[in-house]
Design a protein around this motif. Structure first.
Motif, PDB file in Angstrom:
ATOM      1  N   GLU A  39       0.855  -1.193   0.000  1.00  0.00           N
ATOM      2  CA  GLU A  39       0.000   0.000   0.000  1.00  0.00           C
ATOM      3  C   GLU A  39       0.880   1.227   0.000  1.00  0.00           C
ATOM      4  OE1 GLU A  39      -4.146  -1.527   2.017  1.00  0.00           O
ATOM      5  OE2 GLU A  39      -2.761  -0.370   3.250  1.00  0.00           O
ATOM      6  N   LYS A  40       0.660   2.088  -0.977  1.00  0.00           N
ATOM      7  CA  LYS A  40       1.557   3.228  -1.225  1.00  0.00           C
ATOM      8  C   LYS A  40       2.974   2.691  -1.339  1.00  0.00           C
ATOM      9  CE  LYS A  40      -1.348   6.893   0.447  1.00  0.00           C
ATOM     10  NZ  LYS A  40      -1.980   6.852   1.768  1.00  0.00           N
ATOM     11  N   ASP A  41       3.902   3.186  -0.519  1.00  0.00           N
ATOM     12  CA  ASP A  41       5.286   2.706  -0.682  1.00  0.00           C
ATOM     13  C   ASP A  41       5.667   1.666   0.377  1.00  0.00           C
ATOM     14  OD1 ASP A  41       5.136   4.517   1.372  1.00  0.00           O
ATOM     15  OD2 ASP A  41       7.107   5.393   1.010  1.00  0.00           O
ATOM     16  N   LYS A  42       4.667   1.105   1.075  1.00  0.00           N
ATOM     17  CA  LYS A  42       4.984   0.195   2.188  1.00  0.00           C
ATOM     18  C   LYS A  42       4.406  -1.211   1.984  1.00  0.00           C
ATOM     19  CE  LYS A  42       7.164   3.233   4.559  1.00  0.00           C
ATOM     20  NZ  LYS A  42       6.525   4.480   4.933  1.00  0.00           N
ATOM     21  N   ILE A  43       4.997  -2.150   2.724  1.00  0.00           N
ATOM     22  CA  ILE A  43       4.431  -3.497   2.777  1.00  0.00           C
ATOM     23  C   ILE A  43       3.276  -3.446   3.778  1.00  0.00           C
ATOM     24  CG2 ILE A  43       4.864  -5.883   3.515  1.00  0.00           C
ATOM     25  CD1 ILE A  43       7.808  -5.469   2.559  1.00  0.00           C
ATOM     26  N   ALA A  44       2.050  -3.752   3.303  1.00  0.00           N
ATOM     27  CA  ALA A  44       0.890  -3.638   4.196  1.00  0.00           C
ATOM     28  C   ALA A  44       0.617  -4.952   4.910  1.00  0.00           C
ATOM     29  CB  ALA A  44      -0.335  -3.210   3.407  1.00  0.00           C
ATOM     30  N   ASP A  45       0.688  -6.070   4.169  1.00  0.00           N
ATOM     31  CA  ASP A  45       0.354  -7.355   4.789  1.00  0.00           C
ATOM     32  C   ASP A  45       0.772  -8.493   3.861  1.00  0.00           C
ATOM     33  OD1 ASP A  45      -0.597  -8.984   6.775  1.00  0.00           O
ATOM     34  OD2 ASP A  45      -2.681  -8.316   6.637  1.00  0.00           O
ATOM     35  N   PHE A  46       0.767  -9.706   4.402  1.00  0.00           N
ATOM     36  CA  PHE A  46       1.090 -10.882   3.588  1.00  0.00           C
ATOM     37  C   PHE A  46       0.579 -12.116   4.312  1.00  0.00           C
ATOM     38  CE2 PHE A  46       4.701  -9.536   6.136  1.00  0.00           C
ATOM     39  CZ  PHE A  46       4.975 -10.655   6.884  1.00  0.00           C
ATOM     40  N   GLY A  47       0.494 -13.231   3.579  1.00  0.00           N
ATOM     41  CA  GLY A  47       0.045 -14.472   4.227  1.00  0.00           C
ATOM     42  C   GLY A  47      -0.055 -15.587   3.207  1.00  0.00           C
ATOM     43  N   LYS A  48      -0.695 -16.686   3.632  1.00  0.00           N
ATOM     44  CA  LYS A  48      -0.868 -17.841   2.739  1.00  0.00           C
ATOM     45  C   LYS A  48      -2.088 -17.624   1.853  1.00  0.00           C
ATOM     46  CE  LYS A  48       0.278 -22.186   3.820  1.00  0.00           C
ATOM     47  NZ  LYS A  48       1.622 -22.298   3.246  1.00  0.00           N
ATOM     48  N   MET A  49      -2.093 -18.198   0.655  1.00  0.00           N
ATOM     49  CA  MET A  49      -3.171 -17.936  -0.310  1.00  0.00           C
ATOM     50  C   MET A  49      -4.569 -18.200   0.257  1.00  0.00           C
ATOM     51  SD  MET A  49      -2.463 -16.328  -2.968  1.00  0.00           S
ATOM     52  CE  MET A  49      -3.956 -16.472  -3.943  1.00  0.00           C
ATOM     53  N   GLU A  50      -4.691 -19.156   1.190  1.00  0.00           N
ATOM     54  CA  GLU A  50      -6.013 -19.430   1.789  1.00  0.00           C
ATOM     55  C   GLU A  50      -6.619 -18.170   2.403  1.00  0.00           C
ATOM     56  OE1 GLU A  50      -3.358 -21.748   1.476  1.00  0.00           O
ATOM     57  OE2 GLU A  50      -3.461 -22.561   3.520  1.00  0.00           O
ATOM     58  N   THR A  51      -5.762 -17.250   2.832  1.00  0.00           N
ATOM     59  CA  THR A  51      -6.259 -16.047   3.520  1.00  0.00           C
ATOM     60  C   THR A  51      -6.178 -14.809   2.615  1.00  0.00           C
ATOM     61  OG1 THR A  51      -4.083 -15.430   4.338  1.00  0.00           O
ATOM     62  CG2 THR A  51      -5.338 -16.964   5.708  1.00  0.00           C
ATOM     63  N   CYS A  52      -6.010 -15.039   1.319  1.00  0.00           N
ATOM     64  CA  CYS A  52      -5.778 -13.896   0.420  1.00  0.00           C
ATOM     65  C   CYS A  52      -6.987 -12.950   0.399  1.00  0.00           C
ATOM     66  CB  CYS A  52      -5.492 -14.406  -0.986  1.00  0.00           C
ATOM     67  SG  CYS A  52      -5.002 -13.074  -2.093  1.00  0.00           S
ATOM     68  N   PRO A  53      -6.793 -11.665   0.629  1.00  0.00           N
ATOM     69  CA  PRO A  53      -7.920 -10.742   0.611  1.00  0.00           C
ATOM     70  C   PRO A  53      -8.496 -10.603  -0.798  1.00  0.00           C
ATOM     71  CG  PRO A  53      -5.851  -9.540   0.870  1.00  0.00           C
ATOM     72  CD  PRO A  53      -5.511 -10.993   0.896  1.00  0.00           C
ATOM     73  N   ASP A  54      -9.763 -10.316  -0.866  1.00  0.00           N
ATOM     74  CA  ASP A  54     -10.439 -10.145  -2.144  1.00  0.00           C
ATOM     75  C   ASP A  54     -10.483  -8.648  -2.413  1.00  0.00           C
ATOM     76  OD1 ASP A  54     -11.810 -10.793  -4.358  1.00  0.00           O
ATOM     77  OD2 ASP A  54     -13.758 -11.005  -3.365  1.00  0.00           O
ATOM     78  N   ARG A  55      -9.615  -8.176  -3.280  1.00  0.00           N
ATOM     79  CA  ARG A  55      -9.533  -6.720  -3.478  1.00  0.00           C
ATOM     80  C   ARG A  55      -9.429  -6.364  -4.947  1.00  0.00           C
ATOM     81  NH1 ARG A  55      -6.594  -3.948   1.371  1.00  0.00           N
ATOM     82  NH2 ARG A  55      -6.364  -2.338  -0.193  1.00  0.00           N
ATOM     83  N   ASP A  56      -9.734  -5.125  -5.255  1.00  0.00           N
ATOM     84  CA  ASP A  56      -9.674  -4.680  -6.654  1.00  0.00           C
ATOM     85  C   ASP A  56      -8.347  -4.003  -6.967  1.00  0.00           C
ATOM     86  OD1 ASP A  56     -12.280  -5.446  -6.913  1.00  0.00           O
ATOM     87  OD2 ASP A  56     -13.049  -3.484  -6.278  1.00  0.00           O
TER      88      ASP A  56
END
Ligand code: NIG
Ligand code: FE
Length: 408
Positions: A39-56
């Motif tokens: 997000e912008k110039d930072k790492i916002a979050d990460f995880g395993k694909m099972e928890t992947c957020p649904d975003r546009d």
């Protein structure tokens, strides 16, 4: 930006930016089948694909590919004029690096060329080199002066580095290396040159905010440990912490002197004895190894195993310069670390990322995948495993470079 289906997300930092030392250097945390949100110039979050957020968000599909934190190259001399393949030939024909230096070649050869090169030309050439190393995966880089060796020309290099900081997307730190060699005009008056560094150059460098660190080449062909100590002391007075070139060819007290003056790092260490390893154990000074230099001048490699097995950290850097390492390619340094210094791929990758960030005091913002850190990462081409990176030493496996959250 959301990167999905990442085969392996490498260098995940759960204990937030601890330096990796000794046995911990082997631990390179990863997540298989992962996502990474910037997000912008930072790492916002990460995880395993099972928890992947649904975003546009802008989505990158990294199926079969790995994501690494960008390399942190903590030692380069990237602002230089011309090349020195004549000396390359001389070495093939039997002269040593030190013999060439004693004949007025080496650093003095580069200083002569640099003094006659306008600032704009230096800037343009250095910028091209930065673009090249960016495509090799480097996101953080240190650049030294040291080919000027006069008030005017040292300031010229440092001003070029200052301009590079403003125009490049890489994070840059600058180091003042006036004490790289004694210039020709001070051949019979080395004390005069040391005075010029301490009394004329340092105040101007500090006044204009042109450097983050101070460096000295502590070696028989350059400065003695006692001279190095005086220059480190002077640097500290202006808030410039030392990062010192030492033990490239001789064990002569450079490590002890650097530790005594709380150097951030000691760099090279092609030769290092047991007492010096003991000395480093009682310090926060980071041993920084530059294996492409002994590779290029056909010298022996630093005893990385001995250093790590003593419980110490190791950082790896390129030493990009026209004399001993005309290459800024971190992946080749990592391959050499594995092949010639018996570092495991995981150890070499930690040394080239989080420990490199430490050697530039940038560990809070760079060097690993952690929430809130600057989004400096690269996506590889499809690769079967982490070890494939140092194994395939001739290939550039970096496919997409992302710096400050933007695809370059
Ligand atoms: O780190 N050893 C001192 N400085 C550089 C090489 C300088 C040169 O030969 O131009 C190095 O290897
Ligand atoms: Fe160097």
């Amino acid at each position: 930006m959301l990167i999905k289906n990442i085969k392996t997300l490498v260098g995940v930092d759960e204990d937030f930016c601890k330096i990796k030392k000794g046995a911990a250097m082997k631990i390179l945390p990863t997540i298989e089948n992962a996502w990474l949100l910037l997000e912008k110039d930072k790492i916002a979050d990460f995880g395993k694909m099972e928890t992947c957020p649904d975003r546009d968000d802008e989505i990158i599909d990294a199926t079969g590919k790995m994501v690494f934190p960008s390399w942190c190259d903590s030692h380069t001399h990237l602002v230089f004029a011309g090349s020195r393949e004549g000396e390359f030939r001389d070495r093939i024909e039997g002269l040593s690096y030190q013999e060439i230096a004693q004949r007025g070649g080496g650093i003095l050869n580069s200083a002569k060329k640099l003094r006659n090169t306008p600032e704009e030309v230096l800037l343009e050439n250095a910028f091209q080199r930065l673009e090249e190393v960016k495509n090799f995966g480097t996101g953080v880089i240190e650049i030294k002066s040291g080919y000027g060796l006069s008030v005017e020309s040292e300031l010229k290099i440092l001003r070029v580095i200052q301009k590079l900081k403003a125009i490049s997307s890489l994070k840059i730190k600058a180091t003042f290396l006036g004490a790289h060699a004694v210039p020709m005009e001070f051949k019979e008056n080395r004390e005069g040159y040391i005075q010029l560094i301490i009394k004329d150059l340092l105040p101007q460098v500090a006044d204009e905010g042109l450097a983050d660190y101070i460096d000295v080449f502590c070696e028989k062909v350059a400065f003695s440990p006692a001279e190095t100590e005086r220059i480190m002391e002077a640097g500290w007075k202006y808030g410039l912490k030392p990062k010192i070139h030492t033990n490239q060819f001789n064990c002569m007290g450079g490590i002890e002197a650097s530790v005594k003056h709380n150097a951030i790092s000691v760099d090279h260490l092609e030769v290092v004895n047991d007492a010096e390893i003991e000395c480093l154990k009682n310090s926060n000074t980071i041993p920084t190894l530059l294996p492409s230099a002994p590779f290029f001048i056909n010298d022996h490699f630093p005893p990385a195993r001995k250093i790590i097995d003593a419980g110490l950290p190791v950082a790896l850097a390129t030493d990009f310069n026209p004399g001993t390492t005309p290459s800024g390619r971190m992946s080749f340094v990592i391959s050499l670390a594995c092949i010639k210094m018996k570092m495991l791929p995981e150890e070499a990758i930690n040394a080239a990322t989080i420990n490199g960030a430490y050697a530039l005091e940038l560990q809070k913002d760079y060097g690993s995948i952690a929430k809130g850190k600057v989004a400096n990462v690269f996506i590889t081409k499809p690769i079967p495993s982490i070890a494939f990176l140092p194994y395939a030493f001739g290939s550039n496996l970096v496919e997409t470079v992302i710096l400050n959250g933007k695809v370059e």
